[in-house]
Scaffold this motif. Structure first.
Motif, mmCIF file in Angstrom:
data_model
loop_
_atom_site.group_PDB
_atom_site.id
_atom_site.type_symbol
_atom_site.label_atom_id
_atom_site.label_comp_id
_atom_site.label_asym_id
_atom_site.label_seq_id
_atom_site.Cartn_x
_atom_site.Cartn_y
_atom_site.Cartn_z
ATOM 1 N N THR A 155 0.886 -1.077 -0.129
ATOM 2 C CA THR A 155 -0.223 -0.434 -0.110
ATOM 3 C C THR A 155 0.929 1.236 -0.020
ATOM 4 N N ALA A 156 2.202 1.207 0.443
ATOM 5 C CA ALA A 156 2.774 2.155 0.762
ATOM 6 C C ALA A 156 3.512 2.368 -0.377
ATOM 7 N N GLY A 157 3.849 1.391 -2.160
ATOM 8 C CA GLY A 157 4.067 1.483 -2.550
ATOM 9 C C GLY A 157 5.523 1.012 -2.379
ATOM 10 N N SER A 158 6.203 0.165 -2.023
ATOM 11 C CA SER A 158 7.191 -0.685 -2.132
ATOM 12 C C SER A 158 6.812 -1.901 -3.416
ATOM 13 N N LYS A 159 7.981 -2.664 -3.351
ATOM 14 C CA LYS A 159 7.717 -3.384 -4.560
ATOM 15 C C LYS A 159 8.472 -5.070 -3.593
ATOM 16 N N ILE A 178 10.202 -5.386 -0.144
ATOM 17 C CA ILE A 178 9.763 -5.922 0.535
ATOM 18 C C ILE A 178 9.619 -7.306 1.809
ATOM 19 N N PHE A 179 9.987 -8.237 1.227
ATOM 20 C CA PHE A 179 10.813 -8.995 1.474
ATOM 21 C C PHE A 179 12.011 -9.491 2.435
ATOM 22 N N ALA A 180 12.665 -8.467 2.044
ATOM 23 C CA ALA A 180 13.936 -7.857 2.356
ATOM 24 C C ALA A 180 13.342 -7.259 3.503
#
Length: 86
Positions: free
Chosen positions: A49-53, A57-59
């Motif tokens: 939702t904050a726009g991260s890929k 995100i996983f890292a």
């Protein structure tokens, strides 16, 4: 309800009332009782939702999990016995 000795300690060290201390403790315990799978799903949704890929995100989730207290998985009696007796 929280353990009375912990409530007493929080009251003595913070100035909170016993009811406020018990609520605070219960809220913290509930927050940390979130199973790993739910934490991962919730954080993934928040970060998307904050726009991260996904690679970011996983890292980030892996880093957050490394420093987070998470609920232990449910273990069967057999699993518990194997931990003790091998």
């Amino acid at each position: 309800m929280s353990e009375q000795s912990l409530v007493d300690h929080v009251v003595a060290t913070t100035g909170l009332t016993p009811a406020e201390a018990a609520r605070l403790i219960d809220d913290v315990v509930a927050y940390h009782a979130e199973p790993v799978e739910e934490f991962v799903r919730r954080r993934h949704a928040q970060l998307r939702t904050a726009g991260s890929k996904n690679d970011e995100i996983f890292a980030r989730i892996a880093e957050e999990l490394a420093g987070r207290v998470v609920a232990a998985p449910r273990l069967s009696e057999r699993q518990l016995r194997r931990m003790i007796y091998g």
